[in-house]
Design a protein around this motif. Structure first.
Motif, PDB file in Angstrom:
ATOM      1  N   ILE A 198      35.399  26.456  45.321  1.00 41.72           N
ATOM      2  CA  ILE A 198      34.683  27.734  45.291  1.00 41.72           C
ATOM      3  C   ILE A 198      33.181  27.490  45.354  1.00 41.72           C
ATOM      4  CG2 ILE A 198      34.246  29.837  43.951  1.00 41.72           C
ATOM      5  CD1 ILE A 198      37.081  29.653  45.029  1.00 41.72           C
ATOM      6  N   GLU A 199      32.525  28.198  46.263  1.00 44.30           N
ATOM      7  CA  GLU A 199      31.077  28.074  46.388  1.00 44.30           C
ATOM      8  C   GLU A 199      30.378  28.843  45.261  1.00 44.30           C
ATOM      9  OE1 GLU A 199      29.441  26.264  48.570  1.00 44.30           O
ATOM     10  OE2 GLU A 199      31.259  25.606  49.624  1.00 44.30           O
ATOM     11  N   ALA A 200      29.228  28.342  44.851  1.00 44.66           N
ATOM     12  CA  ALA A 200      28.461  28.992  43.778  1.00 44.66           C
ATOM     13  C   ALA A 200      28.100  30.426  44.145  1.00 44.66           C
ATOM     14  CB  ALA A 200      27.196  28.180  43.482  1.00 44.66           C
ATOM     15  N   GLU A 201      27.763  30.660  45.409  1.00 50.65           N
ATOM     16  CA  GLU A 201      27.376  32.000  45.849  1.00 50.65           C
ATOM     17  C   GLU A 201      28.531  32.995  45.680  1.00 50.65           C
ATOM     18  OE1 GLU A 201      24.826  28.985  47.700  1.00 50.65           O
ATOM     19  OE2 GLU A 201      27.009  29.248  47.584  1.00 50.65           O
ATOM     20  N   ASP A 202      29.750  32.539  45.930  1.00 50.69           N
ATOM     21  CA  ASP A 202      30.929  33.380  45.798  1.00 50.69           C
ATOM     22  C   ASP A 202      31.172  33.736  44.331  1.00 50.69           C
ATOM     23  OD1 ASP A 202      33.133  34.813  46.555  1.00 50.69           O
ATOM     24  OD2 ASP A 202      34.436  33.083  46.826  1.00 50.69           O
ATOM     25  N   LEU A 203      31.010  32.751  43.460  1.00 51.31           N
ATOM     26  CA  LEU A 203      31.173  32.978  42.024  1.00 51.31           C
ATOM     27  C   LEU A 203      30.100  33.934  41.506  1.00 51.31           C
ATOM     28  CD1 LEU A 203      32.337  32.466  39.221  1.00 51.31           C
ATOM     29  CD2 LEU A 203      31.057  30.309  39.152  1.00 51.31           C
ATOM     30  N   GLU A 204      28.885  33.769  41.986  1.00 54.18           N
ATOM     31  CA  GLU A 204      27.782  34.638  41.555  1.00 54.18           C
ATOM     32  C   GLU A 204      28.076  36.102  41.884  1.00 54.18           C
ATOM     33  OE1 GLU A 204      22.950  35.187  42.217  1.00 54.18           O
ATOM     34  OE2 GLU A 204      24.093  33.786  43.472  1.00 54.18           O
ATOM     35  N   LYS A 205      28.617  36.355  43.056  1.00 57.18           N
ATOM     36  CA  LYS A 205      28.944  37.731  43.456  1.00 57.18           C
ATOM     37  C   LYS A 205      29.965  38.349  42.497  1.00 57.18           C
ATOM     38  CE  LYS A 205      28.010  37.119  48.406  1.00 57.18           C
ATOM     39  NZ  LYS A 205      28.610  37.017  49.768  1.00 57.18           N
ATOM     40  N   SER A 206      30.953  37.574  42.092  1.00 55.82           N
ATOM     41  CA  SER A 206      31.974  38.091  41.183  1.00 55.82           C
ATOM     42  C   SER A 206      31.392  38.370  39.800  1.00 55.82           C
ATOM     43  CB  SER A 206      33.136  37.089  41.074  1.00 55.82           C
ATOM     44  OG  SER A 206      33.866  37.043  42.280  1.00 55.82           O
ATOM     45  N   MET A 207      30.495  37.500  39.340  1.00 56.60           N
ATOM     46  CA  MET A 207      29.856  37.717  38.038  1.00 56.60           C
ATOM     47  C   MET A 207      29.017  38.991  38.061  1.00 56.60           C
ATOM     48  SD  MET A 207      28.816  33.717  37.348  1.00 56.60           S
ATOM     49  CE  MET A 207      27.746  34.034  35.949  1.00 56.60           C
ATOM     50  N   ASP A 208      28.251  39.156  39.140  1.00 53.43           N
ATOM     51  CA  ASP A 208      27.419  40.363  39.268  1.00 53.43           C
ATOM     52  C   ASP A 208      28.285  41.615  39.363  1.00 53.43           C
ATOM     53  OD1 ASP A 208      25.121  38.855  39.197  1.00 53.43           O
ATOM     54  OD2 ASP A 208      24.823  38.833  41.366  1.00 53.43           O
ATOM     55  N   ALA A 209      29.417  41.501  40.038  1.00 48.71           N
ATOM     56  CA  ALA A 209      30.298  42.648  40.231  1.00 48.71           C
ATOM     57  C   ALA A 209      30.833  43.169  38.903  1.00 48.71           C
ATOM     58  CB  ALA A 209      31.457  42.277  41.156  1.00 48.71           C
ATOM     59  N   GLU A 210      31.112  42.253  37.969  1.00 48.75           N
ATOM     60  CA  GLU A 210      31.634  42.676  36.664  1.00 48.75           C
ATOM     61  C   GLU A 210      30.573  43.431  35.864  1.00 48.75           C
ATOM     62  OE1 GLU A 210      34.833  42.619  35.616  1.00 48.75           O
ATOM     63  OE2 GLU A 210      35.069  42.020  37.714  1.00 48.75           O
ATOM     64  N   VAL A 211      29.331  43.007  35.978  1.00 46.98           N
ATOM     65  CA  VAL A 211      28.244  43.733  35.297  1.00 46.98           C
ATOM     66  C   VAL A 211      28.047  45.094  35.955  1.00 46.98           C
ATOM     67  CG1 VAL A 211      25.802  43.688  34.647  1.00 46.98           C
ATOM     68  CG2 VAL A 211      27.130  41.570  34.623  1.00 46.98           C
ATOM     69  N   GLU A 212      28.156  45.143  37.288  1.00 44.98           N
ATOM     70  CA  GLU A 212      28.012  46.408  38.007  1.00 44.98           C
ATOM     71  C   GLU A 212      29.064  47.425  37.573  1.00 44.98           C
ATOM     72  OE1 GLU A 212      25.781  47.620  40.179  1.00 44.98           O
ATOM     73  OE2 GLU A 212      24.547  45.829  39.849  1.00 44.98           O
ATOM     74  N   LYS A 213      30.272  46.953  37.311  1.00 48.79           N
ATOM     75  CA  LYS A 213      31.337  47.862  36.871  1.00 48.79           C
ATOM     76  C   LYS A 213      30.966  48.567  35.575  1.00 48.79           C
ATOM     77  CE  LYS A 213      35.131  45.187  38.947  1.00 48.79           C
ATOM     78  NZ  LYS A 213      36.305  44.314  38.648  1.00 48.79           N
ATOM     79  N   VAL A 214      30.341  47.826  34.662  1.00 46.47           N
ATOM     80  CA  VAL A 214      29.937  48.432  33.385  1.00 46.47           C
ATOM     81  C   VAL A 214      28.800  49.425  33.609  1.00 46.47           C
ATOM     82  CG1 VAL A 214      29.309  47.977  30.984  1.00 46.47           C
ATOM     83  CG2 VAL A 214      30.529  46.228  32.283  1.00 46.47           C
ATOM     84  N   LYS A 215      27.956  49.137  34.597  1.00 48.60           N
ATOM     85  CA  LYS A 215      26.840  50.033  34.911  1.00 48.60           C
ATOM     86  C   LYS A 215      27.312  51.344  35.526  1.00 48.60           C
ATOM     87  CE  LYS A 215      23.376  48.120  37.131  1.00 48.60           C
ATOM     88  NZ  LYS A 215      22.648  47.221  38.056  1.00 48.60           N
ATOM     89  N   GLU A 216      28.402  51.285  36.255  1.00 47.80           N
ATOM     90  CA  GLU A 216      28.826  52.436  37.060  1.00 47.80           C
ATOM     91  C   GLU A 216      29.897  53.297  36.399  1.00 47.80           C
ATOM     92  OE1 GLU A 216      30.048  50.579  40.642  1.00 47.80           O
ATOM     93  OE2 GLU A 216      28.006  50.072  41.291  1.00 47.80           O
ATOM     94  N   GLN A 217      30.644  52.729  35.450  1.00 44.96           N
ATOM     95  CA  GLN A 217      31.761  53.484  34.873  1.00 44.96           C
ATOM     96  C   GLN A 217      31.884  53.211  33.381  1.00 44.96           C
ATOM     97  OE1 GLN A 217      35.455  52.760  36.879  1.00 44.96           O
ATOM     98  NE2 GLN A 217      36.617  54.213  35.656  1.00 44.96           N
ATOM     99  N   LEU A 218      31.992  54.290  32.604  1.00 44.90           N
ATOM    100  CA  LEU A 218      32.184  54.141  31.162  1.00 44.90           C
ATOM    101  C   LEU A 218      33.450  53.349  30.876  1.00 44.90           C
ATOM    102  CD1 LEU A 218      31.374  57.620  29.554  1.00 44.90           C
ATOM    103  CD2 LEU A 218      30.164  55.468  29.167  1.00 44.90           C
ATOM    104  N   ILE A 219      33.395  52.450  29.929  1.00 47.90           N
ATOM    105  CA  ILE A 219      34.599  51.730  29.552  1.00 47.90           C
ATOM    106  C   ILE A 219      35.523  52.692  28.798  1.00 47.90           C
ATOM    107  CG2 ILE A 219      33.253  49.605  29.356  1.00 47.90           C
ATOM    108  CD1 ILE A 219      33.711  49.695  26.344  1.00 47.90           C
ATOM    109  N   SER A 220      36.790  52.381  28.782  1.00 47.62           N
ATOM    110  CA  SER A 220      37.756  53.267  28.137  1.00 47.62           C
ATOM    111  C   SER A 220      37.565  53.254  26.624  1.00 47.62           C
ATOM    112  CB  SER A 220      39.179  52.833  28.478  1.00 47.62           C
ATOM    113  OG  SER A 220      39.467  51.585  27.857  1.00 47.62           O
ATOM    114  N   GLU A 221      38.050  54.295  25.980  1.00 42.97           N
ATOM    115  CA  GLU A 221      37.976  54.359  24.523  1.00 42.97           C
ATOM    116  C   GLU A 221      38.748  53.200  23.892  1.00 42.97           C
ATOM    117  OE1 GLU A 221      36.362  55.986  22.439  1.00 42.97           O
ATOM    118  OE2 GLU A 221      35.696  57.887  23.328  1.00 42.97           O
ATOM    119  N   GLN A 222      39.867  52.838  24.489  1.00 47.13           N
ATOM    120  CA  GLN A 222      40.682  51.749  23.947  1.00 47.13           C
ATOM    121  C   GLN A 222      39.937  50.413  24.007  1.00 47.13           C
ATOM    122  OE1 GLN A 222      44.480  51.283  25.870  1.00 47.13           O
ATOM    123  NE2 GLN A 222      45.146  49.630  24.536  1.00 47.13           N
ATOM    124  N   GLU A 223      39.318  50.145  25.164  1.00 43.77           N
ATOM    125  CA  GLU A 223      38.582  48.887  25.305  1.00 43.77           C
ATOM    126  C   GLU A 223      37.355  48.877  24.402  1.00 43.77           C
ATOM    127  OE1 GLU A 223      37.305  45.887  28.926  1.00 43.77           O
ATOM    128  OE2 GLU A 223      37.124  48.042  29.260  1.00 43.77           O
TER     129      GLU A 223
END
Length: 249
Positions: free
Chosen positions: A166-191
């Motif tokens: 796995i290339e570092a650039e590919d891993l970086e995109k996935s890490m950023d994507a997880e932070v973006e998810k928190v920015k764009e959508q409220l986490i569930s009450e359960q989580e």
């Protein structure tokens, strides 16, 4: 990450600095900083208060007070407005991604939200980083988020060690994507409740031993001049909302 603030170097300094220092500078440093007015003694346990005070007096009272003023840094790091990126090549088996974002200082409201965001992203194998990037995508062998906090604004650090092939650039995109998810959508009450439970459990566990209590009392005194935070600090975490987590991200 820092250009002005003393956080720009490691606490222990560098070998270059140590080799360049004179004996007088070492002695002056010692007599300035290694003094009673710059130390905190914290004692916890099943103690007799008056007997303990006598023991403290016996072992410590003959240490002279320092004559120099203990300097405190007052530099303010200017806001940085653009990315600083470095690619470092070395004799390693797996590439890594290391990211650092400036974060609020300890004790501020935003600090508690950032700390809880860390738990959401990388606390345990049920965290978002682990479930998505390690388990599902299999892009990393390890991913972590670390709030490197301090008296002054510190760093929110994310680290990923890539899987084989796995290339570092590919891993970086996935890490950023997880932070973006928190920015764009409220986490569930359960989580959200799971994160709150983890925070509460860690807080209680850290103060469940005598040494943990002693360390907490010392930290709260040194950083905030308020030892009673050992009783109330958890309330500040519990005030963080799902919206606060989104804003922190």
């Amino acid at each position: 990450a820092y250009t002005v603030h003393p956080y720009r170097w490691t606490t222990i300094g560098s070998l270059e600095h140590l080799n360049r220092a004179t004996l007088d500078e070492f002695m002056d440093f010692y007599h300035t900083f290694y003094v009673p007015q710059n130390a905190t003694l914290s004692i916890a346990g099943d103690i007799d208060l008056e007997a303990t005070k006598k023991l403290v007096n016996l072992y410590f009272s003959d240490i002279p007070k320092g004559k120099n003023e203990v300097p405190r840094p007052n530099e303010v790091e200017p806001q940085q407005t653009e990315e600083v990126r470095a690619t470092i090549y070395d004799n390693i088996q797996l590439p890594g991604v290391f990211q650092a974002y400036h974060m609020p200082a300890q004790g501020t409201d935003d600090y508690y939200a950032i700390d809880m965001l860390t738990t959401l992203l990388s606390k345990g194998q049920s965290s978002r980083f682990y479930k998505e990037i390690v388990d599902k995508e299999q892009k990393a062998v390890q991913v972590a988020a670390i709030p490197y906090s301090g008296e002054d604004p510190g760093l929110f650090i994310t680290i990923g060690i890539a899987n084989m092939g796995i290339e570092a650039e590919d891993l970086e995109k996935s890490m950023d994507a997880e932070v973006e998810k928190v920015k764009e959508q409220l986490i569930s009450e359960q989580e959200f409740q799971k994160v709150r439970n983890q925070i509460e459990n860690d807080f209680i566990s850290s103060n469940s031993t005598v040494v943990g209590i002693a360390e907490s009392l010392a930290n709260y005194h040194v950083y905030f001049d308020d030892t009673n935070l050992i009783n109330t600090e958890i309330d500040r975490y519990m005030k963080v909302t799902r919206e606060d987590l989104m804003a922190a991200a």
